[in-house]
Design a protein around this motif. Sequence first.
Motif, PDB file in Angstrom:
ATOM      1  N   ASP A  12       1.103  -1.200   0.039  1.00 13.06           N
ATOM      2  CA  ASP A  12      -0.001   0.103  -0.187  1.00 13.06           C
ATOM      3  C   ASP A  12       0.918   1.149   0.077  1.00 13.06           C
ATOM      4  O   ASP A  12       1.616   1.444   0.890  1.00 13.06           O
ATOM      5  N   ARG A  13       0.668   2.106  -1.023  1.00 11.52           N
ATOM      6  CA  ARG A  13       1.604   3.354  -1.067  1.00 11.52           C
ATOM      7  C   ARG A  13       1.407   4.206   0.037  1.00 11.52           C
ATOM      8  O   ARG A  13       1.988   5.407   0.242  1.00 11.52           O
ATOM      9  N   LYS A  14       0.244   4.329   0.755  1.00 11.47           N
ATOM     10  CA  LYS A  14      -0.177   4.900   1.744  1.00 11.47           C
ATOM     11  C   LYS A  14       0.403   4.503   3.353  1.00 11.47           C
ATOM     12  O   LYS A  14       0.253   5.067   4.053  1.00 11.47           O
ATOM     13  N   ALA A  15       1.379   3.283   3.082  1.00 20.01           N
ATOM     14  CA  ALA A  15       1.545   2.882   4.284  1.00 20.01           C
ATOM     15  C   ALA A  15       3.089   2.300   4.257  1.00 20.01           C
ATOM     16  O   ALA A  15       3.236   1.110   4.360  1.00 20.01           O
ATOM     17  N   MET A  16       4.010   3.365   3.606  1.00 16.32           N
ATOM     18  CA  MET A  16       5.297   2.910   3.302  1.00 16.32           C
ATOM     19  C   MET A  16       6.190   2.727   4.429  1.00 16.32           C
ATOM     20  O   MET A  16       6.026   3.918   5.382  1.00 16.32           O
ATOM     21  N   GLU A  17       7.159   2.092   4.393  1.00 16.90           N
ATOM     22  CA  GLU A  17       8.358   2.022   5.543  1.00 16.90           C
ATOM     23  C   GLU A  17       8.953   3.070   5.269  1.00 16.90           C
ATOM     24  O   GLU A  17       9.549   4.076   6.248  1.00 16.90           O
ATOM     25  N   ALA A  18       9.312   3.684   3.928  1.00 14.77           N
ATOM     26  CA  ALA A  18      10.074   4.824   3.481  1.00 14.77           C
ATOM     27  C   ALA A  18       9.394   4.906   1.986  1.00 14.77           C
ATOM     28  O   ALA A  18       9.249   3.995   1.160  1.00 14.77           O
ATOM     29  N   SER A  19       9.344   6.135   1.670  1.00 17.13           N
ATOM     30  CA  SER A  19       8.697   6.548   0.344  1.00 17.13           C
ATOM     31  C   SER A  19       9.540   6.209  -0.751  1.00 17.13           C
ATOM     32  O   SER A  19       9.021   6.504  -2.062  1.00 17.13           O
ATOM     33  N   ARG A  20      10.838   5.725  -0.474  1.00 18.94           N
ATOM     34  CA  ARG A  20      11.699   5.519  -1.677  1.00 18.94           C
ATOM     35  C   ARG A  20      11.658   3.879  -1.840  1.00 18.94           C
ATOM     36  O   ARG A  20      12.690   3.424  -2.575  1.00 18.94           O
ATOM     37  N   ASN A  21      10.863   3.242  -1.140  1.00 15.55           N
ATOM     38  CA  ASN A  21      10.679   1.715  -1.376  1.00 15.55           C
ATOM     39  C   ASN A  21      10.012   1.376  -2.485  1.00 15.55           C
ATOM     40  O   ASN A  21       9.142   2.000  -2.997  1.00 15.55           O
ATOM     41  N   VAL A  22       9.918   0.117  -3.007  1.00 18.06           N
ATOM     42  CA  VAL A  22       9.195  -0.623  -3.930  1.00 18.06           C
ATOM     43  C   VAL A  22       7.786  -0.964  -3.546  1.00 18.06           C
ATOM     44  O   VAL A  22       7.742  -0.982  -2.237  1.00 18.06           O
ATOM     45  N   ALA A  23       6.784  -0.572  -4.059  1.00 20.18           N
ATOM     46  CA  ALA A  23       5.390  -0.812  -3.997  1.00 20.18           C
ATOM     47  C   ALA A  23       4.739  -1.664  -4.995  1.00 20.18           C
ATOM     48  O   ALA A  23       4.739  -1.077  -5.984  1.00 20.18           O
ATOM     49  N   ILE A  24       3.975  -2.512  -4.577  1.00 24.69           N
ATOM     50  CA  ILE A  24       3.155  -3.223  -5.521  1.00 24.69           C
ATOM     51  C   ILE A  24       1.676  -2.878  -5.037  1.00 24.69           C
ATOM     52  O   ILE A  24       0.935  -3.641  -3.988  1.00 24.69           O
ATOM     53  N   GLU A  25       0.993  -1.959  -5.844  1.00 21.61           N
ATOM     54  CA  GLU A  25      -0.128  -1.690  -5.219  1.00 21.61           C
ATOM     55  C   GLU A  25      -1.187  -1.731  -6.712  1.00 21.61           C
ATOM     56  O   GLU A  25      -2.315  -2.245  -6.733  1.00 21.61           O
ATOM     57  N   ARG A  26      -0.875  -1.178  -7.715  1.00 21.83           N
ATOM     58  CA  ARG A  26      -1.556  -1.011  -8.940  1.00 21.83           C
ATOM     59  C   ARG A  26      -1.593  -2.393  -9.537  1.00 21.83           C
ATOM     60  O   ARG A  26      -2.502  -2.819 -10.400  1.00 21.83           O
ATOM     61  N   GLN A  27      -0.287  -3.134  -9.574  1.00 29.08           N
ATOM     62  CA  GLN A  27      -0.145  -4.385 -10.276  1.00 29.08           C
ATOM     63  C   GLN A  27      -0.445  -4.188 -11.658  1.00 29.08           C
ATOM     64  O   GLN A  27      -1.228  -5.103 -12.261  1.00 29.08           O
ATOM     65  N   ASP A  28      -0.038  -3.313 -12.356  1.00 26.56           N
ATOM     66  CA  ASP A  28      -0.287  -3.071 -13.834  1.00 26.56           C
ATOM     67  C   ASP A  28       0.524  -3.953 -14.539  1.00 26.56           C
ATOM     68  O   ASP A  28       1.854  -4.058 -14.430  1.00 26.56           O
ATOM     69  N   GLU A  29      -0.121  -4.527 -15.619  1.00 22.49           N
ATOM     70  CA  GLU A  29       0.801  -5.252 -16.401  1.00 22.49           C
ATOM     71  C   GLU A  29       2.027  -4.721 -17.218  1.00 22.49           C
ATOM     72  O   GLU A  29       2.894  -5.184 -17.453  1.00 22.49           O
ATOM     73  N   LYS A  30       1.847  -3.317 -17.526  1.00 20.96           N
ATOM     74  CA  LYS A  30       2.808  -2.395 -18.126  1.00 20.96           C
ATOM     75  C   LYS A  30       4.060  -2.524 -17.217  1.00 20.96           C
ATOM     76  O   LYS A  30       5.147  -2.210 -17.566  1.00 20.96           O
ATOM     77  N   ASP A  31       3.862  -2.659 -15.795  1.00 25.29           N
ATOM     78  CA  ASP A  31       4.907  -2.316 -14.915  1.00 25.29           C
ATOM     79  C   ASP A  31       5.673  -3.820 -14.832  1.00 25.29           C
ATOM     80  O   ASP A  31       6.813  -4.045 -14.140  1.00 25.29           O
ATOM     81  N   MET A  32       5.071  -5.008 -15.291  1.00 24.72           N
ATOM     82  CA  MET A  32       5.435  -6.439 -14.946  1.00 24.72           C
ATOM     83  C   MET A  32       7.064  -6.573 -15.412  1.00 24.72           C
ATOM     84  O   MET A  32       7.771  -7.326 -14.816  1.00 24.72           O
ATOM     85  N   GLU A  33       7.288  -6.065 -16.544  1.00 22.19           N
ATOM     86  CA  GLU A  33       8.456  -6.196 -17.126  1.00 22.19           C
ATOM     87  C   GLU A  33       9.576  -5.768 -16.106  1.00 22.19           C
ATOM     88  O   GLU A  33      10.663  -6.490 -15.784  1.00 22.19           O
ATOM     89  N   LEU A  34       9.421  -4.719 -15.436  1.00 24.51           N
ATOM     90  CA  LEU A  34      10.440  -4.207 -14.069  1.00 24.51           C
ATOM     91  C   LEU A  34      10.510  -5.429 -13.070  1.00 24.51           C
ATOM     92  O   LEU A  34      11.508  -5.396 -12.692  1.00 24.51           O
ATOM     93  N   TYR A  35       9.361  -5.874 -12.586  1.00 30.30           N
ATOM     94  CA  TYR A  35       9.434  -6.714 -11.763  1.00 30.30           C
ATOM     95  C   TYR A  35      10.229  -8.175 -12.266  1.00 30.30           C
ATOM     96  O   TYR A  35      10.810  -8.991 -11.391  1.00 30.30           O
ATOM     97  N   ILE A  36       9.966  -8.343 -13.436  1.00 24.90           N
ATOM     98  CA  ILE A  36      10.542  -9.507 -13.959  1.00 24.90           C
ATOM     99  C   ILE A  36      12.157  -9.406 -14.151  1.00 24.90           C
ATOM    100  O   ILE A  36      12.906 -10.647 -13.798  1.00 24.90           O
ATOM    101  N   ARG A  37      12.438  -8.294 -14.475  1.00 31.45           N
ATOM    102  CA  ARG A  37      13.941  -7.993 -14.233  1.00 31.45           C
ATOM    103  C   ARG A  37      14.538  -7.939 -12.823  1.00 31.45           C
ATOM    104  O   ARG A  37      15.768  -8.268 -12.838  1.00 31.45           O
ATOM    105  N   TYR A  38      13.600  -7.502 -11.989  1.00 28.44           N
ATOM    106  CA  TYR A  38      14.056  -7.608 -10.612  1.00 28.44           C
ATOM    107  C   TYR A  38      14.237  -9.013  -9.861  1.00 28.44           C
ATOM    108  O   TYR A  38      15.275  -9.227  -9.429  1.00 28.44           O
ATOM    109  N   ALA A  39      13.306  -9.966 -10.285  1.00 26.84           N
ATOM    110  CA  ALA A  39      13.352 -11.299  -9.991  1.00 26.84           C
ATOM    111  C   ALA A  39      14.552 -11.980 -10.678  1.00 26.84           C
ATOM    112  O   ALA A  39      15.474 -12.572 -10.090  1.00 26.84           O
TER     113      ALA A  39
END
Length: 465
Positions: free
Chosen positions: A69-96
């Motif tokens: 939840d982007r309204k409940a960040m431990e720090a605002s520069r961390n990664v957040a999975i909230e929208r789960q948009d498919e257009k962002d999937m490529e970035l998470y694939i590269r992350y893994a």
Amino acid sequence: MSQQDIETLSAPLTLPCGVILKNRLGKAPLTELLADARTNLPNERHFNVYRRWARGGYGLIVTGNVQVDRKAMEASRNVAIERQDEKDMELYIRYAKAAKENGARALAQLNHAGRQTPRAVNPRPKAPSDVKLSLKGIPPALVSTPIAMTTEEVQQVRDRFIAAAGFCQKAGFDGVQIHAAHGYLISQFLNPHVNVSRTDQYGGPLENRMQLLKEIVEGVRSLCGPGFIVSVKLNSSDFQKHGASEQDNILVLEMLEQSLCDFVEVSGGSYEAPALLGHVKKESTKKREAYFLDFASEARKTVKKMPLMITGGFRTRSVMAEAIRSGDADLIGLGRPVCLHPEIAVALLSNPYKTFTVPSPKIDWDQVRTETPMIGNGESLWYSAQIHRLADGMEPDEEMAPIYFTMVWAPRQLVYEPATFFPTNVVWALAWPVKKAHHVFRLTLAAGVVAAATATGILVSRNRA
């Protein structure tokens, strides 16, 4: 003996879900603070540092905080999975993919900060009850008063964790770790000192207080199937009067074993009682290096089958191996050592002809805290800065002046961030593209913003008067 220690640490581990880890050494989760706070997406800097760690030879790599939840960040520069948009999937694939590059199994650590959400991220965070944080040296007026969550909101958070795990599975992560330690939201539900006023199924006796964690673990297992690693990070104790006790957390471990959790990473403390930073007073624990190994030994009397990963304090190969051979630990988690020595697992698993000890930083932090009390949590920030160096393709710098990171790097990193508050968010939105700008420019800019904001506040106050 060194050869036997290497063989012990090199032995593969088959988790209850059937996934095999190639050895017993894990890169523990560390908050990275590398994301652009306007998007909270993984980026090239994440890929750089995780590729570096992947070369380190670990059997397991766990990411830092990935918020649900982007309204409940431990720090605002961390990664957040909230929208789960498919257009962002490529970035998470590269992350893994970056984390798995050398055969390690990669887990995304999922988290919700609850009442530990910084005021700059959310001035009224959600929590089990409206109990404020009590932080040493911080005036209560500077700490947000949380809003007690409704039952529906608790279940929405549960569903966010489960959905985020499914998203991570699609991206190629081998599993997830549910963060239920260090005083964040799920830990707050477990803590009777924080979860004090609920009358629904998530408050009251321990069986109710651990219901949220139980539903998340079972929900992730149901959605992601039997071949997906489901892990939990859990406190051995909150190290607080009236907080969750060791016996409480052993009962939570029993529940997790029955809920088909694959392994639990044992840690401890919270922002209010920071055992997670190594501030542990128990003498037997100090002598044995590992901060939480005593708890693991006690837990083993009850929890027989579920593997335990112990993180915190390990520095010598012989002690790590003995913890595995004794059965108290199944995995050894390495946190701060990987910031200064990213390939430390390779070193631990080689050269049997000498006793191996993880090199210590050249900064004597006990002396720094004694001589400069204002440093506070500067040690943690100092290690974060080493992660940033790795992310930028540089080597760690063990001689960096600690005062710089408390008085300069920390305010810049944790206060003057984009997407936090007006007017700094506007200024940073303009300055952010200047990525190569020297830190002096950024500090000057931040100082100008503070001065302008102060002057504006004075003028507004006068006009109102």
